[in-house]
Design a protein around this motif. Structure first.
Motif, PDB file in Angstrom:
ATOM      1  N   VAL A   1      -7.525  -2.276  -0.013  1.00 47.70           N
ATOM      2  CA  VAL A   1      -6.293  -3.052   0.108  1.00 47.70           C
ATOM      3  C   VAL A   1      -5.831  -3.482  -1.276  1.00 47.70           C
ATOM      4  CG1 VAL A   1      -6.833  -3.878   2.428  1.00 47.70           C
ATOM      5  CG2 VAL A   1      -7.562  -5.217   0.447  1.00 47.70           C
ATOM      6  N   LEU A   2      -4.540  -3.769  -1.357  1.00 50.24           N
ATOM      7  CA  LEU A   2      -3.946  -4.306  -2.579  1.00 50.24           C
ATOM      8  C   LEU A   2      -3.649  -5.781  -2.348  1.00 50.24           C
ATOM      9  CD1 LEU A   2      -2.766  -3.437  -5.426  1.00 50.24           C
ATOM     10  CD2 LEU A   2      -0.547  -3.505  -4.295  1.00 50.24           C
ATOM     11  N   ILE A   3      -4.069  -6.622  -3.290  1.00 52.92           N
ATOM     12  CA  ILE A   3      -3.837  -8.065  -3.195  1.00 52.92           C
ATOM     13  C   ILE A   3      -2.755  -8.441  -4.195  1.00 52.92           C
ATOM     14  CG2 ILE A   3      -4.878 -10.341  -3.393  1.00 52.92           C
ATOM     15  CD1 ILE A   3      -7.545  -9.142  -2.695  1.00 52.92           C
ATOM     16  N   ASP A   4      -1.612  -8.910  -3.653  1.00 55.73           N
ATOM     17  CA  ASP A   4      -0.487  -9.358  -4.473  1.00 55.73           C
ATOM     18  C   ASP A   4      -0.663 -10.849  -4.754  1.00 55.73           C
ATOM     19  OD1 ASP A   4       1.857  -9.992  -5.690  1.00 55.73           O
ATOM     20  OD2 ASP A   4       3.168  -9.215  -4.109  1.00 55.73           O
ATOM     21  N   GLU A   5      -0.895 -11.197  -6.028  1.00 50.43           N
ATOM     22  CA  GLU A   5      -1.173 -12.579  -6.416  1.00 50.43           C
ATOM     23  C   GLU A   5      -0.008 -13.225  -7.163  1.00 50.43           C
ATOM     24  OE1 GLU A   5      -4.794 -12.470  -8.616  1.00 50.43           O
ATOM     25  OE2 GLU A   5      -6.057 -12.496  -6.823  1.00 50.43           O
TER      26      GLU A   5
ATOM     27  N   ILE B   1      -1.816  -9.481   1.194  1.00 50.49           N
ATOM     28  CA  ILE B   1      -2.797  -8.395   1.268  1.00 50.49           C
ATOM     29  C   ILE B   1      -2.153  -7.230   2.015  1.00 50.49           C
ATOM     30  CG2 ILE B   1      -5.080  -7.726   2.095  1.00 50.49           C
ATOM     31  CD1 ILE B   1      -5.859 -10.686   1.936  1.00 50.49           C
ATOM     32  N   VAL B   2      -2.130  -6.078   1.369  1.00 44.30           N
ATOM     33  CA  VAL B   2      -1.461  -4.903   1.929  1.00 44.30           C
ATOM     34  C   VAL B   2      -2.437  -3.734   1.936  1.00 44.30           C
ATOM     35  CG1 VAL B   2       0.493  -3.341   1.753  1.00 44.30           C
ATOM     36  CG2 VAL B   2       0.725  -5.719   0.993  1.00 44.30           C
ATOM     37  N   ASP B   3      -2.593  -3.099   3.100  1.00 43.07           N
ATOM     38  CA  ASP B   3      -3.416  -1.898   3.182  1.00 43.07           C
ATOM     39  C   ASP B   3      -2.682  -0.749   2.491  1.00 43.07           C
ATOM     40  OD1 ASP B   3      -4.718   0.506   4.108  1.00 43.07           O
ATOM     41  OD2 ASP B   3      -5.685  -0.722   5.633  1.00 43.07           O
ATOM     42  N   ILE B   4      -3.436   0.080   1.803  1.00 42.35           N
ATOM     43  CA  ILE B   4      -2.810   1.173   1.035  1.00 42.35           C
ATOM     44  C   ILE B   4      -2.054   2.129   1.948  1.00 42.35           C
ATOM     45  CG2 ILE B   4      -3.354   3.213  -0.372  1.00 42.35           C
ATOM     46  CD1 ILE B   4      -5.516   1.637  -1.708  1.00 42.35           C
ATOM     47  N   PHE B   5      -2.560   2.323   3.169  1.00 41.49           N
ATOM     48  CA  PHE B   5      -1.921   3.272   4.070  1.00 41.49           C
ATOM     49  C   PHE B   5      -0.971   2.600   5.061  1.00 41.49           C
ATOM     50  CE2 PHE B   5      -5.653   5.857   2.859  1.00 41.49           C
ATOM     51  CZ  PHE B   5      -4.976   6.992   2.418  1.00 41.49           C
TER      52      PHE B   5
ATOM     53  N   LYS C   1      -1.202  -9.119 -11.786  1.00 38.26           N
ATOM     54  CA  LYS C   1      -0.986  -9.842 -10.547  1.00 38.26           C
ATOM     55  C   LYS C   1      -1.326  -9.004  -9.322  1.00 38.26           C
ATOM     56  CE  LYS C   1       2.464 -13.013 -12.423  1.00 38.26           C
ATOM     57  NZ  LYS C   1       3.847 -13.504 -12.331  1.00 38.26           N
ATOM     58  N   TYR C   2      -1.668  -7.739  -9.517  1.00 40.86           N
ATOM     59  CA  TYR C   2      -2.078  -6.866  -8.426  1.00 40.86           C
ATOM     60  C   TYR C   2      -3.552  -6.506  -8.609  1.00 40.86           C
ATOM     61  CZ  TYR C   2       2.852  -6.231  -7.273  1.00 40.86           C
ATOM     62  OH  TYR C   2       4.158  -6.436  -6.919  1.00 40.86           O
ATOM     63  N   LYS C   3      -4.339  -6.650  -7.540  1.00 35.80           N
ATOM     64  CA  LYS C   3      -5.755  -6.309  -7.590  1.00 35.80           C
ATOM     65  C   LYS C   3      -6.099  -5.428  -6.409  1.00 35.80           C
ATOM     66  CE  LYS C   3      -7.537 -10.353 -10.059  1.00 35.80           C
ATOM     67  NZ  LYS C   3      -8.460 -11.520  -9.994  1.00 35.80           N
ATOM     68  N   LEU C   4      -6.915  -4.419  -6.685  1.00 43.62           N
ATOM     69  CA  LEU C   4      -7.415  -3.555  -5.623  1.00 43.62           C
ATOM     70  C   LEU C   4      -8.757  -4.093  -5.156  1.00 43.62           C
ATOM     71  CD1 LEU C   4      -6.218  -1.007  -4.339  1.00 43.62           C
ATOM     72  CD2 LEU C   4      -7.802   0.337  -5.730  1.00 43.62           C
TER      73      LEU C   4
END
Length: 643
Positions: free
Chosen positions: A153-157, A165-169, A197-200
């Protein structure tokens, strides 16, 4: 004989007349002791007596204070370490060599096919998040069930209080990617700020679809992808039988191209194969399991072990092994090699020379240290005993972790041996195993339990290595060397080897000097007695005999206490008898007259005139009869009665 009289006579015989009271006993002790100070207390005048009493009390307090410090120091069981250097013919260490890549990609590709397609699609979305740059539409459908078990997932901070929190797919990943791209079209400083600001992260849940989840954040997407791939491949490979995993690994005849020990040739048959979960098939030289361990005849590179290895780098698993080379470790005979902790890498295309120095550690056992000789007193089942290897703290820590995992998660981790009756974890049978494993690995409490339960070995041998490297083979000689090695391996005139897969190793003793680091007790019973006596003699001029005198007076005081206790009990008994029979006891003459003349009458003192007392019935004891029996015959009442 009366008990009190017996004790008094015994005390008199022992003391030779010091007295029968505490005061007399204390004065006698001060007058006869060999300890300085007490004599002056009883012989000096009033003023000096107070001074000497104060000094004696002060120095006695100092003695007891120093004794407390000395005894506490002794009971702390401190040790001192000493270093000694010796010279002898030594056993050559066991040498374990493995490939950094555990399996041939050509052998496991069919098992990791869906996993590879998922990670390739995920990397494409990470690197090209905008719409129209993806090739997913032209590729076969992905196995999203495998992805949903452990997603990336990608975490938008941007909003730290409410991160997104966004799943890649997920479908809104494209919009998120466009925002990220547009944010990066500004200044260089702004671009750098937006990236941070973006973390995987790897999302781990207790079970699929649960809200009880944790996120393992990484500063780099490369780290996140590697961790995700390891977790997914662990689940897949744990279901493969051991013999099949061994077959998919690198075989000894393909990996070990040449071997020479001293002046004696050797080959892959001189190595013992074991399966290591981190590195697949590993091969151990001079393990000492089936044959006697080899001795090194002389120090120097000419008398060591020379190996040429082929690691076949072109057949590496791309997302599992990011490092290329051989993993090797030197260790004692009959010990399990923990290469992940203690091993070193040898780089492809180089000749690596390893000079060895030996350190022998000798620790003292209980109570000086909490070490163990063979692990029999460790409350942890050694899961590595199935390899018939000796105890080590690394084996204990891993066995302890695996035991906790089987109890907490209901299954065992693929990287450690299994207890009886337990299966390895996988996503199908244990959907929340990764969440449980991650929680357990980060738990300080469970880690501390294992540290407290496991013990160091009392005797250990450590190998200190000096490593040097050079390119091998050189450009001038690589042509003929690769031709010969290719022919010996494949019986082919074509060159099938290259610099990216060849490693040469030289392992030897630098010298026969070995260091022994041994522990000895810092404080012994001799040290304690001499220190106690020194303090006693310095402050009070005493010796062991003075302590015996002090013990003697304590025994005498206890004896006097017993005598007083007997007298007190006797007096208490008499008082109770008097309270029961308040009249004065009859004299002997009255008793005789009462039994011979039934009509005898006697007025009691204080009785009314004319009051008469009948004699007692035959066989009935008179009042205060017990007290009468305890009086000596020369008592006043007896004399009066006789008259």
């Amino acid at each position: 004989m009366n008990l009190k009289k017996y004790l008094i006579r015994a005390l008199h015989r022992l003391q030779k007349g010091p007295g029968y009271t505490y005061k007399e006993l204390l004065v006698w002790y001060c007058d006869n002791t060999n300890t300085h100070g007490p004599k002056r207390i009883i012989k000096e005048g009033p003023k000096k007596k107070m001074i000497w009493f104060f000094l004696t009390l002060l120095f006695a307090s100092l003695v007891f204070w120093q004794w407390g410090i000395l005894i506490n120091t002794y009971l702390s069981y401190n040790v001192t370490s000493s270093l000694s250097i010796g010279f002898k013919t030594m056993k050559f260490p066991a040498v374990t060599v493995c490939n950094a890549n555990p399996f041939k990609y050509s052998e496991v590709k069919h098992l990791l096919k869906d996993l590879d397609r998922l990670i390739e699609a995920a990397l494409e979305r990470i690197l090209q998040p905008t719409a129209g740059n993806s090739s997913e539409s032209s590729s076969p459908p992905l196995n999203l069930r495998l992805w949903n078990q452990i997603p990336l997932v990608l975490i938008d901070e941007h909003d730290k209080d409410n991160p997104i929190i966004v799943d890649i797919f997920e479908s809104n990943w494209t919009a998120r990617g466009e925002d990220q791209t547009s944010a990066g079209n500004g200044t260089a400083g702004g671009n750098e700020t937006e990236k941070k600001k973006y973390k995987l992260a790897v999302k781990l849940c207790s079970h699929e679809g649960s809200d009880n989840c944790t996120y393992r954040n990484f500063t780099s997407a490369a780290q996140a992808v590697t961790e995700w791939y390891i977790l997914q491949s662990t689940s897949i490979l744990s279901k493969v039988p051991l013999q099949e995993r061994i077959r998919m690994g690198y075989q000894a005849e393909d990996m070990i191209l040449a071997c020479l020990y001293g002046a004696e040739p050797c080959n892959y048959k001189n190595f013992t194969q074991i399966y290591h979960p981190d590195h697949g098939n590993c091969y151990i030289f001079n393990w000492g399991m089936d044959e006697e361990a080899l001795n090194s005849s002389n120090p120097g590179a000419e008398f060591g072990l020379k190996l040429i290895l082929d690691i076949s780098q072109q057949d590496y698993i791309p997302y599992l092994s990011s490092a290329a080379g051989a993993r090797l470790m030197l260790h004692q005979q009959k010990s399990f090699p923990f290469l992940k902790d203690q091993g070193i890498y040898a780089m492809a295309g180089t000749e690596t020379s390893i000079g060895v120095l030996v350190d022998e550690l000798e620790r003292m056992g209980y109570p000086y240290s909490d070490c163990t000789n063979n692990g029999s007193d460790v409350p942890v089942q050694n899961l590595y005993s199935q390899y018939n290897t000796s105890y080590s703290i690394q084996a204990c820590l891993r066995s302890c972790f695996q035991s906790h995992m089987t109890e907490t998660c209901g299954c065992g981790h693929y990287m450690f041996p299994l207890p009886p009756g337990v299966h390895y974890c996988n996503n199908e049978e244990h959907p929340g195993w990764a969440y449980c494993y991650s929680s357990l690995r980060s738990s300080v409490r469970h880690r501390q339990i294992c540290i407290d339960s496991c013990k160091e070995t009392c005797n250990d041998t450590q190998y200190k290595m000096t490593i040097s490297m050079a390119d091998w083979p050189s450009e001038a000689s690589e042509d003929w060397i690769f031709h010969i090695l290719s022919y010996e391996r494949d019986m082919s005139t074509n060159v099938t080897l290259d610099r990216n897969g060849i490693i040469k190793l030289n392992i030897y003793f630098q010298e026969y000097n070995y260091r022994t680091i041994s522990e000895s007790a810092a404080t012994t019973i001799v040290w304690l007695l001499s220190s106690l006596g020194g303090q006693f003699g310095f402050w009070m001029g005493g010796s062991v005999l003075c302590l015996i005198e002090f013990g003697e007076i304590i025994i005498d005081a206890l004896w006097i206490t017993v005598i007083h206790a007997i007298g007190w009990c006797k007096g208490l008994k008499q008082k109770r008898a008097q309270a029961r029979y308040p009249d004065a006891p009859p004299t002997v003459s009255e008793l005789v007259e009462a039994h011979t003349n039934p009509g005898f009458q006697h007025e009691e003192a204080g009785a009314l005139p004319g009051a008469q007392r009948l004699p007692p019935e035959p066989g009935t004891p008179p009042p205060n009869y017990d007290s009468l029996r305890m009086q000596p015959l020369d008592a006043p009442g007896a004399d009066d009665g006789a008259e």
